[in-house]
Design a protein around this motif. Sequence first.
Motif: not given
Length: 166
Positions: A1-25
């Motif tokens: 079984n393998q599952f996870g997610f990714t999430l990313g985007g701006p925190i402040r428009r054109n200034k601060t960005f983030f990206f996060a991911d998690m995966e389990e197997t």
Amino acid sequence: NQFGFTLGGPIRRNKTFFFADMEETRIRQGLDINDTVPSNAQRSGVFTSKVTDPTTGVAFPNNTIPASRISPQAAFLLPDIPLSNYLLGTTSRAILITKLAINTAKADLRLDQEFSPNDQLSGHYSISDNSEGDPNAFPALGTATLHSRAQSAVMSENHIFSPRWI
């Protein structure tokens, strides 16, 4: 079984960005163990070939080690050795079916900040956890539990001093 997610985007428009991911197997895999073990006769001290007394150098009668001469170490370990359930030629084998369990979890986090067109800051953190339940070839000894963790962190700052110097 393998599952996870990714999430990313701006925190402040054109200034601060983030990206996060998690995966389990999670792996559950059948495992065959094929051991050479003493035959039922050998467990009681009876052998098909000549067995010599180590203290006198004389062969034991009928190729049989008397129960009183079985070493305490052998007597202690023998209950933990699986019984023979298969004969390959003249070799006693114990074939066991068990399972291997592996769990892995990974995650990453990245943040990017632009202070000005000439100044950017980046940070990245990663973690990976691994745990295994490795079955022992001798089931009475239980399963070996293994665990490892890896982590890394990086931070960088880029500054453009001129079109030729960064």
